[in-house]
Design a protein around this motif. Structure first.
Motif, PDB file in Angstrom:
ATOM      1  N   THR A  56       0.780  -1.376  -0.077  1.00  0.00           N
ATOM      2  CA  THR A  56      -0.010  -0.075  -0.130  1.00  0.00           C
ATOM      3  C   THR A  56       0.785   1.349  -0.096  1.00  0.00           C
ATOM      4  N   LYS A  57       1.913   1.289   0.535  1.00  0.00           N
ATOM      5  CA  LYS A  57       3.077   2.360   0.532  1.00  0.00           C
ATOM      6  C   LYS A  57       4.467   1.661  -0.273  1.00  0.00           C
ATOM      7  N   GLN A  58       4.990   2.866  -0.715  1.00  0.00           N
ATOM      8  CA  GLN A  58       6.320   2.347  -1.299  1.00  0.00           C
ATOM      9  C   GLN A  58       7.296   1.992  -0.316  1.00  0.00           C
ATOM     10  N   ASP A  59       7.411   2.503   1.046  1.00  0.00           N
ATOM     11  CA  ASP A  59       8.443   1.997   1.987  1.00  0.00           C
ATOM     12  C   ASP A  59       7.879   0.708   2.835  1.00  0.00           C
ATOM     13  N   ALA A  60       6.679   0.491   2.548  1.00  0.00           N
ATOM     14  CA  ALA A  60       5.969  -0.666   3.330  1.00  0.00           C
ATOM     15  C   ALA A  60       6.984  -1.698   3.345  1.00  0.00           C
ATOM     16  N   LYS A  61       7.242  -2.484   4.658  1.00  0.00           N
ATOM     17  CA  LYS A  61       7.873  -3.664   4.747  1.00  0.00           C
ATOM     18  C   LYS A  61       7.213  -5.043   4.617  1.00  0.00           C
ATOM     19  N   GLU A  62       5.905  -4.740   5.058  1.00  0.00           N
ATOM     20  CA  GLU A  62       4.885  -6.018   4.725  1.00  0.00           C
ATOM     21  C   GLU A  62       4.130  -5.760   3.447  1.00  0.00           C
ATOM     22  N   PRO A  63       3.854  -6.841   2.659  1.00  0.00           N
ATOM     23  CA  PRO A  63       2.892  -6.440   1.669  1.00  0.00           C
ATOM     24  C   PRO A  63       1.389  -6.681   2.219  1.00  0.00           C
ATOM     25  N   LYS A  64       0.610  -6.016   1.390  1.00  0.00           N
ATOM     26  CA  LYS A  64      -0.784  -6.100   1.672  1.00  0.00           C
ATOM     27  C   LYS A  64      -1.505  -7.509   1.370  1.00  0.00           C
ATOM     28  N   ILE A  65      -0.904  -8.123   0.207  1.00  0.00           N
ATOM     29  CA  ILE A  65      -1.278  -9.490  -0.280  1.00  0.00           C
ATOM     30  C   ILE A  65       0.016 -10.039  -0.605  1.00  0.00           C
ATOM     31  N   ASN A  66       0.236 -11.689  -0.508  1.00  0.00           N
ATOM     32  CA  ASN A  66       1.354 -12.287  -0.873  1.00  0.00           C
ATOM     33  C   ASN A  66       0.550 -13.515  -1.557  1.00  0.00           C
ATOM     34  N   VAL A  67       0.355 -13.438  -2.725  1.00  0.00           N
ATOM     35  CA  VAL A  67      -0.379 -14.684  -3.570  1.00  0.00           C
ATOM     36  C   VAL A  67       0.657 -15.655  -4.385  1.00  0.00           C
ATOM     37  N   LYS A  68       0.589 -16.973  -4.101  1.00  0.00           N
ATOM     38  CA  LYS A  68       1.171 -18.007  -4.753  1.00  0.00           C
ATOM     39  C   LYS A  68       1.076 -18.013  -6.298  1.00  0.00           C
ATOM     40  N   ILE A  69       1.898 -17.933  -7.206  1.00  0.00           N
ATOM     41  CA  ILE A  69       1.776 -17.798  -8.639  1.00  0.00           C
ATOM     42  C   ILE A  69       0.811 -18.615  -9.046  1.00  0.00           C
ATOM     43  N   ASP A  70       0.857 -19.892  -8.647  1.00  0.00           N
ATOM     44  CA  ASP A  70      -0.040 -20.918  -9.175  1.00  0.00           C
ATOM     45  C   ASP A  70      -1.429 -20.892  -9.295  1.00  0.00           C
ATOM     46  N   VAL A  71      -1.958 -19.958  -8.358  1.00  0.00           N
ATOM     47  CA  VAL A  71      -3.386 -19.720  -8.025  1.00  0.00           C
ATOM     48  C   VAL A  71      -3.804 -18.468  -8.572  1.00  0.00           C
ATOM     49  N   ILE A  72      -3.088 -17.767  -9.467  1.00  0.00           N
ATOM     50  CA  ILE A  72      -3.309 -16.341  -9.965  1.00  0.00           C
ATOM     51  C   ILE A  72      -3.700 -16.682 -11.503  1.00  0.00           C
ATOM     52  N   ASN A  73      -4.633 -15.798 -11.908  1.00  0.00           N
ATOM     53  CA  ASN A  73      -5.069 -15.643 -13.553  1.00  0.00           C
ATOM     54  C   ASN A  73      -5.323 -14.385 -13.709  1.00  0.00           C
ATOM     55  N   ALA A  74      -4.739 -13.900 -15.082  1.00  0.00           N
ATOM     56  CA  ALA A  74      -4.981 -12.263 -15.434  1.00  0.00           C
ATOM     57  C   ALA A  74      -5.253 -12.535 -16.694  1.00  0.00           C
ATOM     58  N   THR A  75      -6.238 -11.462 -17.017  1.00  0.00           N
ATOM     59  CA  THR A  75      -7.088 -11.270 -18.161  1.00  0.00           C
ATOM     60  C   THR A  75      -7.376  -9.655 -18.549  1.00  0.00           C
ATOM     61  N   PHE A  76      -7.141  -9.413 -19.731  1.00  0.00           N
ATOM     62  CA  PHE A  76      -7.454  -7.955 -19.808  1.00  0.00           C
ATOM     63  C   PHE A  76      -8.848  -7.672 -19.984  1.00  0.00           C
ATOM     64  N   GLN A  77      -9.130  -6.534 -19.546  1.00  0.00           N
ATOM     65  CA  GLN A  77     -10.808  -6.088 -19.218  1.00  0.00           C
ATOM     66  C   GLN A  77     -10.898  -4.571 -19.418  1.00  0.00           C
ATOM     67  N   PRO A  78     -10.500  -4.241 -20.522  1.00  0.00           N
ATOM     68  CA  PRO A  78     -10.594  -2.488 -20.694  1.00  0.00           C
ATOM     69  C   PRO A  78     -11.855  -2.051 -20.604  1.00  0.00           C
ATOM     70  N   GLU A  79     -13.127  -2.635 -21.207  1.00  0.00           N
ATOM     71  CA  GLU A  79     -14.292  -2.402 -21.093  1.00  0.00           C
ATOM     72  C   GLU A  79     -15.063  -2.213 -19.728  1.00  0.00           C
ATOM     73  N   LYS A  80     -14.644  -3.316 -18.925  1.00  0.00           N
ATOM     74  CA  LYS A  80     -14.994  -3.441 -17.461  1.00  0.00           C
ATOM     75  C   LYS A  80     -14.450  -2.684 -16.632  1.00  0.00           C
ATOM     76  N   ILE A  81     -13.265  -2.201 -16.723  1.00  0.00           N
ATOM     77  CA  ILE A  81     -12.209  -1.428 -15.962  1.00  0.00           C
ATOM     78  C   ILE A  81     -12.364   0.210 -16.252  1.00  0.00           C
ATOM     79  N   GLY A  82     -12.832   0.305 -17.622  1.00  0.00           N
ATOM     80  CA  GLY A  82     -12.972   1.476 -18.166  1.00  0.00           C
ATOM     81  C   GLY A  82     -11.683   2.410 -18.357  1.00  0.00           C
ATOM     82  N   ASN A  83     -10.368   1.447 -18.860  1.00  0.00           N
ATOM     83  CA  ASN A  83      -9.247   1.985 -19.102  1.00  0.00           C
ATOM     84  C   ASN A  83      -8.653   0.913 -20.345  1.00  0.00           C
TER      85      ASN A  83
END
Length: 380
Positions: free
Chosen positions: A167-194
């Protein structure tokens, strides 16, 4: 002069008719009717617009409407899609996502620029910005409660096998720490509005969590996308050493099979139908009150026909819940029926087709083990 033009047109049509040139060299769309006179590739109208934005690399002309002189036709004949692709796509990493004509503008544009402008795939072993196993930088992330996009530091690490954000540039601990094998990523320009909007999803306690991000630079956000795929690929290579590269590639990021609004009723099937946003992510059917919700309000496992699942057009006779949309769908599972309505017949048929594509596939052992999700209630 007229004879020369006719000769050039005949020669152009002969090159154009070659099997190698029957699909767009960049997105695979059938029947391309544009070509680059400097690269020698046959491309579709949409990709020609991207080429036109890099005039120092590619000059495009219509195969139907523009004049082609003898020298240009000879250049096309000497090159064409097969020869040019062999040069510019010689060393594409297996994890790199090669977009099709169904993909969004930013993916297709960065693919074209990576090939012809940056020449990322012409040399073996070339160091790429998404291939070194670590990526750190700022992405604009949508706040779960505020809905505002704020800059957040993200860190992707192949060594740790995870994606973090702070949440901050100098934060020591992450807000989330997610294992790579449970991640999906997909482009959603219309839904996100960007135009560079990317949806990152991951499983937490067997439930899907959504993060919505973007970057002002199209190159940077596509680099993040392919970096995630790169880290996933190398992680899975270690986890499944006997699996082929193509088998692992098929387990990387995936587009959702179908998204959109439907109405739904509760498990008693007497409640009023309510409009909700649905996402079908292979065998997970999730629904949200808003398309940009961080958590699904409910989800159900969609199994295979041989395990007692089916999709039917329409609603059971005597359905009591009030609904404003009249194109019904019934999902039958071993435990209960799920009832939905769509606004149009087109929506209804598209959803049925998507459900059928999943139900007609045999379940893997991993999917069979996760079928307990079918017991999750589908509240209002």
């Amino acid at each position: 002069m007229a004879g020369g033009n006719e000769r050039s047109m005949r020669a152009l049509k002969e090159v154009w008719k070659r099997a190698e040139n029957s699909l767009c060299a960049d997105c695979g769309k059938p029947d391309p009717d544009w070509a680059s006179s400097t690269l020698g590739v046959f491309i579709c109208l949409s990709c020609s617009g991207i080429h036109r934005n890099i005039p120092s690399i590619s000059k495009v002309k219509s195969l139907k409407m523009d004049h082609w002189d003898d020298a240009q036709v000879q250049f096309l004949a000497k090159h064409g899609n097969a020869v040019t692709k062999a040069k510019y796509e010689a060393h594409i990493p297996i994890y790199y996502y090669q977009p099709t004509y169904n993909d969004c503008q930013v993916l297709r544009e960065q693919w074209i620029r990576a090939k012809y402008e940056r020449k990322e795939f012409t040399e073996p072993g070339k160091q790429l910005p998404y291939s070194d196993g670590v990526k750190e930088g700022i992405l604009w992330k949508r706040g779960r409660d505020s809905g505002q996009f704020l800059p957040r530091k993200f860190l992707l690490s192949e060594r740790e096998g995870c994606l973090k954000y702070f949440t901050k540039q100098d934060a020591k601990e992450p807000k989330i720490n997610v294992k790579i094998d449970v991640i999906n990523a997909t482009f959603q320009p219309e839904k996100i509005g960007n135009p560079n909007g990317l949806q990152i999803t991951y499983l937490k306690d067997n439930k899907t969590r959504n993060i919505f991000v973007y970057h002002e630079s199209g190159k940077e956000v596509v680099d993040w996308f392919n970096a995630i795929r790169s880290v996933q690929f190398h992680y899975l290579k270690v986890a499944f050493p006997i699996a082929s590269d193509n088998e692992i590639k098929n387990r990387l990021t995936r587009n959702f099979l179908k998204e959109g609004y439907m109405e739904k009723t509760g498990p008693k099937q007497r409640e009023a139908f309510k409009k909700r946003w649905f996402t079908l992510d292979h065998r997970r059917l999730m629904y949200f009150k808003d398309p940009l919700d961080a958590f699904a309000k409910g989800e159900v496992f969609v199994g295979s026909r041989e395990n007692g699942y089916s999709v039917q057009k329409g609603l059971p006779s005597g359905t009591q819940g009030n609904f404003s949309w009249h194109y019904g769908i019934t999902i039958v599972t071993p435990d209960r029926e799920y009832l939905f309505t769509c606004e149009t017949e087109t929506d209804q048929l598209e959803w049925i087709k998507a459900f059928a594509s999943v139900i007609n596939q045999a379940m893997t052992p991993q999917e069979y083990a996760s079928r307990c999700l079918d017991a999750v209630s589908f509240p209002s």
